[in-house]
Design a protein around this motif. Structure first.
Motif, PDB file in Angstrom:
ATOM      1  N   ILE A 101      52.541  37.802  51.816  1.00 32.06           N
ATOM      2  CA  ILE A 101      51.152  37.607  50.980  1.00 32.06           C
ATOM      3  C   ILE A 101      50.245  37.686  51.975  1.00 32.06           C
ATOM      4  O   ILE A 101      50.104  37.077  53.136  1.00 32.06           O
ATOM      5  N   SER A 102      49.165  38.366  51.627  1.00 31.34           N
ATOM      6  CA  SER A 102      47.733  38.428  52.442  1.00 31.34           C
ATOM      7  C   SER A 102      46.466  38.743  51.334  1.00 31.34           C
ATOM      8  O   SER A 102      46.722  39.076  50.187  1.00 31.34           O
ATOM      9  N   VAL A 103      45.368  38.100  51.864  1.00 30.40           N
ATOM     10  CA  VAL A 103      44.430  38.288  51.008  1.00 30.40           C
ATOM     11  C   VAL A 103      43.262  39.156  51.765  1.00 30.40           C
ATOM     12  O   VAL A 103      42.942  38.803  52.956  1.00 30.40           O
ATOM     13  N   THR A 104      42.613  39.830  51.168  1.00 31.27           N
ATOM     14  CA  THR A 104      41.450  40.708  51.666  1.00 31.27           C
ATOM     15  C   THR A 104      40.150  40.052  51.220  1.00 31.27           C
ATOM     16  O   THR A 104      40.042  39.005  50.520  1.00 31.27           O
ATOM     17  N   ARG A 105      39.135  40.407  52.257  1.00 35.56           N
ATOM     18  CA  ARG A 105      37.936  40.064  52.319  1.00 35.56           C
ATOM     19  C   ARG A 105      37.244  40.277  50.967  1.00 35.56           C
ATOM     20  O   ARG A 105      36.522  39.433  50.102  1.00 35.56           O
ATOM     21  N   LYS A 106      37.470  41.454  50.234  1.00 34.92           N
ATOM     22  CA  LYS A 106      37.181  41.964  48.810  1.00 34.92           C
ATOM     23  C   LYS A 106      37.553  40.956  47.959  1.00 34.92           C
ATOM     24  O   LYS A 106      36.859  40.557  47.128  1.00 34.92           O
ATOM     25  N   ASP A 142      36.752  30.170  53.627  1.00 33.26           N
ATOM     26  CA  ASP A 142      37.983  29.709  54.151  1.00 33.26           C
ATOM     27  C   ASP A 142      38.866  29.182  52.884  1.00 33.26           C
ATOM     28  O   ASP A 142      40.188  29.464  52.849  1.00 33.26           O
ATOM     29  N   ASN A 143      38.405  28.417  52.133  1.00 35.56           N
ATOM     30  CA  ASN A 143      38.998  27.503  51.023  1.00 35.56           C
ATOM     31  C   ASN A 143      39.292  28.414  49.948  1.00 35.56           C
ATOM     32  O   ASN A 143      40.461  28.381  49.458  1.00 35.56           O
ATOM     33  N   LEU A 144      38.464  29.575  49.679  1.00 34.13           N
ATOM     34  CA  LEU A 144      38.880  30.333  48.697  1.00 34.13           C
ATOM     35  C   LEU A 144      40.035  31.355  48.952  1.00 34.13           C
ATOM     36  O   LEU A 144      40.754  31.501  48.078  1.00 34.13           O
ATOM     37  N   ARG A 145      39.999  31.657  50.385  1.00 31.25           N
ATOM     38  CA  ARG A 145      41.048  32.507  50.884  1.00 31.25           C
ATOM     39  C   ARG A 145      42.480  31.837  50.663  1.00 31.25           C
ATOM     40  O   ARG A 145      43.550  32.443  50.216  1.00 31.25           O
TER      41      ARG A 145
END
Length: 215
Positions: A101-106, A142-145
């Motif tokens: 799993i990864s999370v983008t800046r968008k 950071d928390n939202l990521r």
């Protein structure tokens, strides 16, 4: 592009049901370390820096001295809470990595925009996260990521963040990371899978299921 519901999560102080492989370590084994995660030290100095970020933000948000003293009293466990957040952030990130799993800046910006709309603006969101969850404004993204990682992990497992499959993944990540916690900041009951002074789960829902974000 379409819109879908996102449930915001927060990383808070404890891990009442999650990581049975977290253990306490003696400070003599890791001098200067508040915790060791994946062979990397979280130093006491790093922990103090994070705590000071929150305290400075609280002082700025609450200029009245009497009210500020009330804030201090209400967040007297901030150092321990902050350390557990720092450790468990890494546990969750490892579990997400293990699952590909990864999370983008968008995606982070989309979630933040939705939460800001709900809270009534950027400042209001920052103050809400600071007051309720001890997250300094500079750490909000950071928390939202991490929240997005938690959401995606739960979805991939066909569960939600309250179900055993999710916590099993975090427990596996904890084992892989060989987390050592300095007993100065608390201890983990391996049999009960909880911190001895734990009061709340470290991942919980904090907004209604109606939270909207563009995806």
């Amino acid at each position: 592009m379409h819109r879908r519901r996102r449930t915001a999560l927060v990383l808070s102080a404890a891990i009442a049901t999650a990581a049975p492989f977290l253990t306490a370590c003696g400070s003599d084994a890791h001098p200067g370390a508040a915790a060791v995660v994946g062979g990397q030290r979280i130093t006491v100095a790093q922990l103090e820096t994070r705590v000071n970020e929150v305290r400075q933000a609280q002082r700025s948000a609450v200029p009245d001295e009497q009210q500020y003293q009330q804030v201090l009293a209400a967040t007297s466990s901030l150092t321990r809470d902050t350390l557990h957040n720092m450790v468990l952030d890494q546990v969750l990130h490892r579990a997400a990595q293990d699952a590909g799993i990864s999370v983008t800046r968008k995606e982070i910006q989309q979630m933040r925009t939705g939460l800001e709309q709900q809270a009534g603006g950027s400042k209001a969101l920052q103050n809400a996260w600071l007051q309720k969850y001890g997250i300094a404004p500079k750490r909000l993204d950071d928390n939202l990521r991490l929240q997005l990682e938690a959401q995606k992990l739960a979805q991939q497992l066909g569960a939600d963040t309250t179900q055993p499959a999710f916590w099993k993944a975090l427990s596996k990540a904890s084992q892989e990371l060989h987390v050592d916690l300095n007993p100065r900041y608390g201890a983990w009951d391996v049999q009960k899978s909880s911190r001895v002074d734990a009061k709340t789960p470290w991942v919980r829902e904090v907004t209604s299921s109606g939270t909207q974000a563009t995806a």
